[in-house]
Scaffold this motif. Structure first.
Motif, PDB file in Angstrom:
ATOM      1  N   MET A   1       0.823  -1.390   0.009  1.00  0.00           N
ATOM      2  CA  MET A   1       0.161  -0.017   0.055  1.00  0.00           C
ATOM      3  C   MET A   1       0.749   1.248   0.092  1.00  0.00           C
ATOM      4  N   THR A   2       0.635   2.056  -0.986  1.00  0.00           N
ATOM      5  CA  THR A   2       1.392   3.347  -0.947  1.00  0.00           C
ATOM      6  C   THR A   2       0.802   4.206   0.210  1.00  0.00           C
ATOM      7  N   LEU A   3       1.865   5.143   0.997  1.00  0.00           N
ATOM      8  CA  LEU A   3       1.367   5.876   1.910  1.00  0.00           C
ATOM      9  C   LEU A   3       0.991   7.152   1.353  1.00  0.00           C
ATOM     10  N   ARG A   4      -0.225   7.502   1.990  1.00  0.00           N
ATOM     11  CA  ARG A   4      -0.698   8.993   1.296  1.00  0.00           C
ATOM     12  C   ARG A   4      -0.221   9.907   2.234  1.00  0.00           C
ATOM     13  N   ILE A   5       0.381  10.932   1.591  1.00  0.00           N
ATOM     14  CA  ILE A   5       0.915  12.007   2.740  1.00  0.00           C
ATOM     15  C   ILE A   5      -0.004  13.392   2.378  1.00  0.00           C
ATOM     16  N   GLY A   6      -0.512  13.987   3.170  1.00  0.00           N
ATOM     17  CA  GLY A   6      -1.420  15.132   3.050  1.00  0.00           C
ATOM     18  C   GLY A   6      -0.623  16.217   3.260  1.00  0.00           C
ATOM     19  N   THR A   7      -0.803  17.432   2.401  1.00  0.00           N
ATOM     20  CA  THR A   7       0.075  18.717   2.303  1.00  0.00           C
ATOM     21  C   THR A   7      -0.944  19.775   1.839  1.00  0.00           C
ATOM     22  N   ARG A   8      -0.663  21.027   2.242  1.00  0.00           N
ATOM     23  CA  ARG A   8      -1.038  22.034   1.559  1.00  0.00           C
ATOM     24  C   ARG A   8      -0.746  22.196   0.375  1.00  0.00           C
ATOM     25  N   GLY A   9      -1.625  22.925  -0.679  1.00  0.00           N
ATOM     26  CA  GLY A   9      -1.004  23.179  -2.040  1.00  0.00           C
ATOM     27  C   GLY A   9      -0.159  24.184  -2.509  1.00  0.00           C
ATOM     28  N   SER A  10       0.305  25.002  -1.541  1.00  0.00           N
ATOM     29  CA  SER A  10       1.426  26.032  -1.929  1.00  0.00           C
ATOM     30  C   SER A  10       2.460  25.308  -2.291  1.00  0.00           C
ATOM     31  N   ALA A  11       3.307  26.214  -3.281  1.00  0.00           N
ATOM     32  CA  ALA A  11       4.721  25.723  -3.700  1.00  0.00           C
ATOM     33  C   ALA A  11       5.537  25.243  -2.498  1.00  0.00           C
ATOM     34  N   LEU A  12       5.558  25.881  -1.443  1.00  0.00           N
ATOM     35  CA  LEU A  12       6.429  25.709  -0.439  1.00  0.00           C
ATOM     36  C   LEU A  12       5.908  24.417   0.127  1.00  0.00           C
ATOM     37  N   ALA A  13       4.915  24.315   0.538  1.00  0.00           N
ATOM     38  CA  ALA A  13       4.173  23.071   1.259  1.00  0.00           C
ATOM     39  C   ALA A  13       4.325  21.991   0.433  1.00  0.00           C
ATOM     40  N   VAL A  30      -3.437  16.674  -1.738  1.00  0.00           N
ATOM     41  CA  VAL A  30      -3.565  17.990  -1.420  1.00  0.00           C
ATOM     42  C   VAL A  30      -4.669  18.431  -0.564  1.00  0.00           C
ATOM     43  N   ILE A  31      -4.741  19.220   0.663  1.00  0.00           N
ATOM     44  CA  ILE A  31      -5.792  19.244   1.174  1.00  0.00           C
ATOM     45  C   ILE A  31      -5.860  20.926   1.425  1.00  0.00           C
ATOM     46  N   THR A  32      -6.884  21.417   1.190  1.00  0.00           N
ATOM     47  CA  THR A  32      -7.298  22.986   1.284  1.00  0.00           C
ATOM     48  C   THR A  32      -7.701  23.302   2.617  1.00  0.00           C
ATOM     49  N   SER A  33      -7.151  24.327   3.096  1.00  0.00           N
ATOM     50  CA  SER A  33      -7.426  24.915   4.428  1.00  0.00           C
ATOM     51  C   SER A  33      -8.023  26.234   4.116  1.00  0.00           C
ATOM     52  N   GLU A  34      -8.710  26.760   5.222  1.00  0.00           N
ATOM     53  CA  GLU A  34      -9.253  28.098   5.440  1.00  0.00           C
ATOM     54  C   GLU A  34      -8.402  29.182   5.246  1.00  0.00           C
ATOM     55  N   GLY A  35      -6.859  28.838   5.856  1.00  0.00           N
ATOM     56  CA  GLY A  35      -5.967  29.765   5.633  1.00  0.00           C
ATOM     57  C   GLY A  35      -5.475  30.030   4.104  1.00  0.00           C
ATOM     58  N   ASP A  36      -5.634  28.839   3.507  1.00  0.00           N
ATOM     59  CA  ASP A  36      -5.391  28.891   1.808  1.00  0.00           C
ATOM     60  C   ASP A  36      -6.243  30.033   1.126  1.00  0.00           C
ATOM     61  N   THR A  37      -7.535  29.697   1.441  1.00  0.00           N
ATOM     62  CA  THR A  37      -8.533  30.412   0.696  1.00  0.00           C
ATOM     63  C   THR A  37      -9.122  31.978   1.292  1.00  0.00           C
ATOM     64  N   SER A  38      -8.592  32.152   2.430  1.00  0.00           N
ATOM     65  CA  SER A  38      -9.352  33.455   2.835  1.00  0.00           C
ATOM     66  C   SER A  38      -8.204  34.667   2.644  1.00  0.00           C
ATOM     67  N   THR A  39      -8.494  35.771   2.305  1.00  0.00           N
ATOM     68  CA  THR A  39      -7.566  36.991   2.182  1.00  0.00           C
ATOM     69  C   THR A  39      -7.357  37.706   3.504  1.00  0.00           C
ATOM     70  N   ALA A  40      -8.066  37.281   4.593  1.00  0.00           N
ATOM     71  CA  ALA A  40      -7.788  37.957   6.041  1.00  0.00           C
ATOM     72  C   ALA A  40      -6.331  37.859   6.365  1.00  0.00           C
ATOM     73  N   SER A  41      -6.279  38.837   7.269  1.00  0.00           N
ATOM     74  CA  SER A  41      -4.882  38.834   7.801  1.00  0.00           C
ATOM     75  C   SER A  41      -4.846  37.325   8.796  1.00  0.00           C
ATOM     76  N   ALA A  52      -3.337  24.116  10.207  1.00  0.00           N
ATOM     77  CA  ALA A  52      -3.169  22.601  10.348  1.00  0.00           C
ATOM     78  C   ALA A  52      -4.512  21.904  10.734  1.00  0.00           C
ATOM     79  N   LYS A  53      -5.641  22.563  10.800  1.00  0.00           N
ATOM     80  CA  LYS A  53      -6.892  21.884  11.092  1.00  0.00           C
ATOM     81  C   LYS A  53      -7.314  20.938  10.004  1.00  0.00           C
ATOM     82  N   ALA A  54      -7.249  21.545   8.803  1.00  0.00           N
ATOM     83  CA  ALA A  54      -8.081  20.740   7.778  1.00  0.00           C
ATOM     84  C   ALA A  54      -7.240  19.501   7.596  1.00  0.00           C
ATOM     85  N   LEU A  55      -5.878  19.711   7.428  1.00  0.00           N
ATOM     86  CA  LEU A  55      -4.920  18.601   7.466  1.00  0.00           C
ATOM     87  C   LEU A  55      -5.120  17.538   8.474  1.00  0.00           C
TER      88      LEU A  55
END
Length: 298
Positions: A1-13, A30-41, A52-55
């Protein structure tokens, strides 16, 4: 079985998680979080823990087998049912100045516009160069670097401050005009380190990548945050290292406007609870000196 490794979708992640996937023979999810989609500070979203939460939710749901985090972004509170199974060897922990025309921090002209989204970095800039203008910024590495010397006067910055490790991981170390010394510019606890999280009792999936000296030093640095009950966006810098069978730790907390700071340093012999012991002593000294009154810790 191949290990499934979760990550954000940014280039750095993706770059960070890719090194772990290569080492373990896994595949990225790739897992998308609120921090990735929001433009708030970042501060208004609740700090870097928002990434971290979505991951973690996906890991608990069995959608993935492991998660790769930037360790500095991981809340200090343990997540029920999960375990930090490996902390690989740390990369460069320093912050990097990326400025126009090869400028350094000391040679930036008065009134220069410096971009950062970090409360700690803002406080450090204000403490050392109160003549500079601070600009709150978000975005990935290329977006931030693209604002340095930009043609649009509304977007133009004279410099940005980013993590040296992140720049190296995405192949942008060429943008660095100065690496900031850790003694005068301590960085976020665990900066430059990765954390691989698994479900509890499944640590063996990734544990061979654990690097004991890195785990010790990052645990000590993050232990200060935990003892102070501070969030990972608090204006706190920390630096730990191992030398001659001793664990050394220094932490510094800043007033948000950079007008004052407190520093504490301690060392302990390497033993089972060395990281927790030295972190507790550093935090106790900071609290006794008035850390809770100096800066928001929650």
């Amino acid at each position: 079985m191949t290990l499934r490794i979760g990550t954000r979708g940014s280039a750095l992640a993706l770059a960070q998680a890719g090194t772990i996937a290569d080492a373990l023979g896994g595949e990225l999810v790739v897992i998308t979080s609120e921090g990735d989609t929001s433009t708030a500070s970042l501060a208004s979203l609740g700090g870097t823990g928002v990434f971290a939460k979505a991951l973690r939710d996906a890991l608990l749901a069995g959608e993935i087998d492991a998660v790769v985090h930037s360790y500095k972004d991981l809340p200090t509170a343990k997540a029920s049912g999960l375990s930090v199974a490996a902390v690989p060897r740390r990369a460069d922990a320093r912050d990097a100045l990326c400025a126009r025309d090869g400028l350094t921090f000391d040679t930036l002209p008065e009134g220069a516009r410096v971009g950062t989204g970090s409360p700690r970095r803002r406080a450090q800039v204000a403490s050392l160069r109160p003549d500079l203008e601070l600009v709150d910024i978000r975005g990935n590495v290329d977006t931030r670097l693209g604002r340095v010397g930009a043609d649009d006067p509304e977007r133009r910055l004279d410099a940005v401050i980013l993590a040296a490790a992140g720049l190296d991981r995405v192949g942008r170390s060429d943008a660095v005009t100065e690496l900031l010394d850790l003694d005068t510019w301590p960085t976020a606890p665990a900066q430059g380190a990765l954390a691989i999280e698994t479900r509890r009792d499944e640590e063996k999936l990734v544990s061979r990548l654990d690097h004991r000296p890195t785990r010790l030093t990052t645990s000590a640095e993050r232990g200060v945050l935990a003892e102070l009950e501070a969030g990972c966006a608090a204006p706190i810098g920390a630096h730990a290292f191992v030398e001659d069978d001793m664990l050394f730790l220094t932490a510094r907390i800043y007033a948000p406007d950079g007008s004052a700071h407190l520093t504490a340093s301690h060392a302990t012999v390497l033993q089972k609870d060395a990281a927790a012991d030295v972190a507790a002593r550093v935090a106790a000294e900071l609290l006794a000196a008035g850390a809770a009154e100096l800066a928001p810790l929650g």
